[in-house]
Enzyme design. Structure first.
Site, PDB file in Angstrom:
ATOM      1  N   SER A 134      69.584  20.380 123.453  1.00 51.82           N
ATOM      2  CA  SER A 134      70.431  19.542 122.600  1.00 51.82           C
ATOM      3  C   SER A 134      70.221  19.775 121.108  1.00 51.82           C
ATOM      4  O   SER A 134      70.978  19.263 120.294  1.00 51.82           O
ATOM      5  CB  SER A 134      70.219  18.062 122.937  1.00 51.82           C
ATOM      6  OG  SER A 134      68.891  17.684 122.709  1.00 51.82           O
TER       7      SER A 134
ATOM      8  N   LYS B  87      69.821   8.230 121.489  1.00 49.12           N
ATOM      9  CA  LYS B  87      69.949   9.033 120.261  1.00 49.12           C
ATOM     10  C   LYS B  87      70.726   8.286 119.186  1.00 49.12           C
ATOM     11  O   LYS B  87      70.368   8.330 117.998  1.00 49.12           O
ATOM     12  CB  LYS B  87      70.613  10.366 120.582  1.00 49.12           C
ATOM     13  CG  LYS B  87      69.751  11.293 121.440  1.00 49.12           C
ATOM     14  CD  LYS B  87      70.503  12.538 121.863  1.00 49.12           C
ATOM     15  CE  LYS B  87      69.624  13.461 122.710  1.00 49.12           C
ATOM     16  NZ  LYS B  87      70.341  14.646 123.184  1.00 49.12           N
TER      17      LYS B  87
END
Length: 783
Positions: free
Chosen positions: A690, A733
């Site tokens: 990611s 996140k």
């Protein structure tokens, strides 16, 4: 010792001659005899060297027994003067440096004098020759010895039938005396005395006396054993007499304590409400118990098992409080937000209200530490009016912890599932299995696999514990498991559970949790009241942002407790003025600030991008730094990166090189430069795809000399074709970005659906940019 007949120079054979000087091997705890083979473990350094050198020579050594086996390094005066010259038959070296040596005795020898003591003893020796002994008296002694030895073999467990056959076939009187002595259970000094007796008739007489004494000891032992058996039979007879006495007392109507105990157990079995199979097992065990004497060890085992059977809540349960409004109020009182979990619990209650025989669901709360997973289970139990119990599975490696031990083991107990149910006294408690992701596996079994039956609603109605050994219905139990990460949970176990994620709290949620729950709790625990201590909102926000950086509220509660302790100290000293905390006062109570806002400072130079990362303790932000230097096509990656993250960096560089012209970068930049990509916090391992988009932007920022916007963070996996692929952990996140002061978050287009589960107040103040291709990121991220 083993007897192997050795040639003494007969026809067609060669007698082994003994040198006049021999290396001497001290022997402790035993005595070697001529013609016999003896295995020896050699561990002393001197002895190891002696064996090594003898194996390279003629393999003839002297074996002398030492006076005391406790002496590690004997001197000549601590050794007997009579020993045996021996031939080294075989030597095997062990891994720990010791040697296994097999020696065969040759001749009796006498030490004349020692000629060397380092590195091992060497002595001048005299071989003691034996005269052949014949005559009627010798024959009589030999025959008598063999008869006595035959009787000894029948009585002594350490003497084998093969040894008896071998002794019966020996014709040499001297060897006969030696082999009998070597195999008798007598101490070394007595064996040494036989070794030092050179005259055959005298030696046979000594062995005859020794064997007679040993035979008397064996006969006495046999007599004692017979006596014990008679005593045992007597005990058995007394048992039958006691049973008859019980019957007589029963006829006379007298009180029998054992009988009263059995009667009490029978009544408990009737009242326990057991299913038919369990009741049969209990009655069978009770019948066995009635036939045992109370003093028997087996009696206690059977009694304990019956106690467990009758005390289990086979048919005892609590009535569910199915008032939906009451449950909703209770859950809201105990926990702020967590709407998804509360909704699931209310749905379960609603279905139970409409259909009473619904099986208990298996819920799994997944989230970082401190978000209230365990306390939520207690809150659910309070809302439903059920009993609550919990066990921690962190580090559990033994399957018996779940299924219990079989009753054949000493100290056996049921598993922790049955123990927990018994502890609550209800067959439908809320049962919390904490830390299900931290179960271990080793040779004692796999507890995760043992949980498969427990957590399967279609199977756990007949859960069988190894100790109880009859099915127990767990289908009414509501199991709740907790975990920090899903990846370490056995896939088949995860499939049985309904996963509810608790991603963590935003600053506003932490503020409300502190005001509603943490501050009242800590004031009460420290003997304070709101009239003595007040927290302002800006103070709490300062604690959240400058002293804690976490997904949960555990550290926030610790910092509030620290302030309470400081105020409690002042109050205890007589200062009862009300304290209203301000951000400026935090240094006094909590020390220097622990976390600083560093976004603007870290991303002010070109080549630094802000990424969003997922960790087991919640979301976090990471900085990806890139720099270039004179060189030639070198790529350096640091920051303790995993293989996947390294591959993302190489893919980002390859894409930048392939699209250099479109990005406004000098096309041959890589020919004259080395690139270094670093992810700070180098002591922490990092991996995953990611961060690919952040690496791409860091490289683009460096090579175009355009800094990255300080309020932008990004996450996404990249491909060489320029596509951006979806990633996981979006909720964590986003929360991490909001905590860090991010205003714009760049996400893959396919992750847009993940934002639906985020509360509106979390998304408030954030701008989300959804991208499909890497070139769409550049105008958003770069200043």
């Amino acid at each position: 010792m083993i007897f192997v007949p050795r040639s003494k120079g007969g026809k067609g054979s060669e007698k082994i001659s003994v040198p006049s000087r021999l290396p001497i091997l001290p022997l402790r705890g035993t005595v070697l005899f001529p013609e016999l083979i003896l295995p020896i473990m050699v561990g002393r350094k001197k002895s190891v060297k002696l064996i090594d050198e003898a194996m390279e020579g003629d393999r003839i050594i002297g074996v002398i027994t030492q006076h005391s086996s406790e002496i590690e390094d004997p001197q000549p005066n601590e050794l007997y003067t009579i020993g045996v010259a021996a031939h080294l038959v075989r030597m095997v070296k062990e891994t720990d440096g010791t040697q296994r040596v097999i020696v065969q005795g040759l001749e009796r020898i006498k030490i004349a004098r020692y000629t060397q003591d380092d590195p091992y003893f060497i002595a001048a020796v005299e071989v003691i020759s034996e005269e052949e002994a014949t005559g009627v008296e010798i024959d009589a002694l030999v025959m008598n010895l063999k008869n006595l030895f035959q009787k000894a073999v029948e009585l002594a467990p350490y003497l084998s039938a093969e040894l008896k056959n071998m002794v019966m076939n020996i014709k040499d009187p001297g060897i006969l005396a030696d082999i009998i002595t070597s195999n008798l259970n007598v101490n070394p000094p007595e064996k040494q005395e036989v070794l030092e007796t050179f005259e055959i008739k005298e030696r046979l007489s000594k062995v005859h006396l020794m064997l007679t004494k040993e035979l008397q000891i064996l006969e006495l032992g046999n007599k004692i054993q017979s006596q014990v058996k008679e005593d045992s039979d007597k005990t058995q007879r007394e048992y039958y007499l006691r049973e008859q006495l019980k019957a007589i007392k029963k006829e006379l109507g007298e009180i029998d304590e054992h009988g009263a105990e059995l009667k009490d157990l029978k009544e408990k079995i009737e009242k326990a409400g057991m299913p038919e199979e369990a009741k049969k097992a209990a009655e069978k065990e009770l019948d066995r118990l009635s036939k045992m004497p109370p003093a028997s060890a087996e009696y206690t085992v059977a009694r304990t098992y019956l106690d467990w059977l009758v005390e289990l809540p086979w048919s005892k349960g609590t009535d569910d409080n199915l008032d939906i409004s009451h449950a909703e109020t209770t859950l809201d009182e105990d926990h702020y937000n967590l709407e998804k979990v509360k909704k699931r619990i209310l749905e379960y209650l609603a279905v139970r209200k409409l259909k009473n025989d619904m099986k208990g669901p298996i819920l799994c709360f997944v989230g970082p530490p401190g978000v209230g997973k365990t306390s939520l289970g207690m809150s659910i139990a309070r809302a439903m009016g059920r009993k609550f119990t919990r066990i921690s599975l962190g580090g559990v490696r033994d399957e018996a912890e779940i299924r219990g031990h079989r009753r054949t083991y000493v100290g056996a107990l049921p598993g922790r599932i049955i123990q927990g149910v018994k502890k609550t006294g209800s067959n439908n408690p809320i049962f919390m299995l904490d830390e299900v992701d931290k179960i271990g596996t080793d040779f004692r079994g796999d507890p995760s696999s043992a949980l498969l039956e427990v957590l399967e609603p279609e199977q756990n109605f007949s859960f069988s514990d190894h100790y109880i050994d009859v099915p127990f219905d767990l289908s009414k139990v509501m199991f709740i498991t907790t975990a920090n990460v899903l990846e370490t949970i056995l896939p088949t176990l995860k499939d049985r559970m309904e996963v509810l994620e608790l991603p963590g709290y935003s600053d506003d949620e932490k503020l409300m949790i502190a005001k509603r729950h943490l501050i009242p709790k800590q004031l009460n625990e420290h003997g304070l009241s709101p009239e003595l201590l007040e927290f302002k909102d800006e103070t709490l926000l300062a604690i959240i942002n400058s002293y804690t950086r976490e997904a949960g509220v555990r550290n926030l509660e610790r910092e509030i407790a620290a302030i309470c302790r400081g105020v409690a100290k002042d109050v205890a000293q007589g200062n009862e003025e009300k304290v209203t905390t301000t951000p400026e006062m935090l240094h006094k109570f909590l020390g220097p600030v622990k976390f600083f806002p560093e976004l603007a400072e870290r991303t002010s130079d070109p080549g630094v991008a802000t990424g969003l990362a997922w960790t087991p303790t919640g979301g976090d932000i990471i900085f990806v730094e890139a720099t270039k230097m004179d060189g030639e096509k070198g790529l350096t990656l640091t920051g303790q990166l995993g293989e996947v993250m390294k591959e993302s960096a190489q893919a980002a560089l390859s894409f930048v090189r392939s699209k250099a012209k479109d990005l406004g970068i000098e096309e041959n930049f890589y020919q004259r430069h080395d690139i270094h990509i670093h992810v700070p916090a180098g002591a922490i391992p990092k991996d995953g795809p990611s961060a690919g988009i952040a690496m791409f932007i860091a490289l683009t920022s460096l090579l175009t000399n355009r800094p990255v916007r300080s309020d932008v963070a990004m996450t996404g996996e990249i491909t060489l074709r320029g596509l951006i692929l979806p990633v996981g952990g979006i909720k964590e996140k986003v929360l991490a970005g909001k905590r860090a002061g991010i205003k714009t978050i760049i996400l893959p287009q396919k992750n847009e659906k993940d934002l639906e589960e985020l509360a509106e107040h979390v998304k408030e103040g954030l701008e989300f940019k959804f991208v499909q291709r890497m070139d769409e990121v550049v105008p958003v991220a770069l200043a």
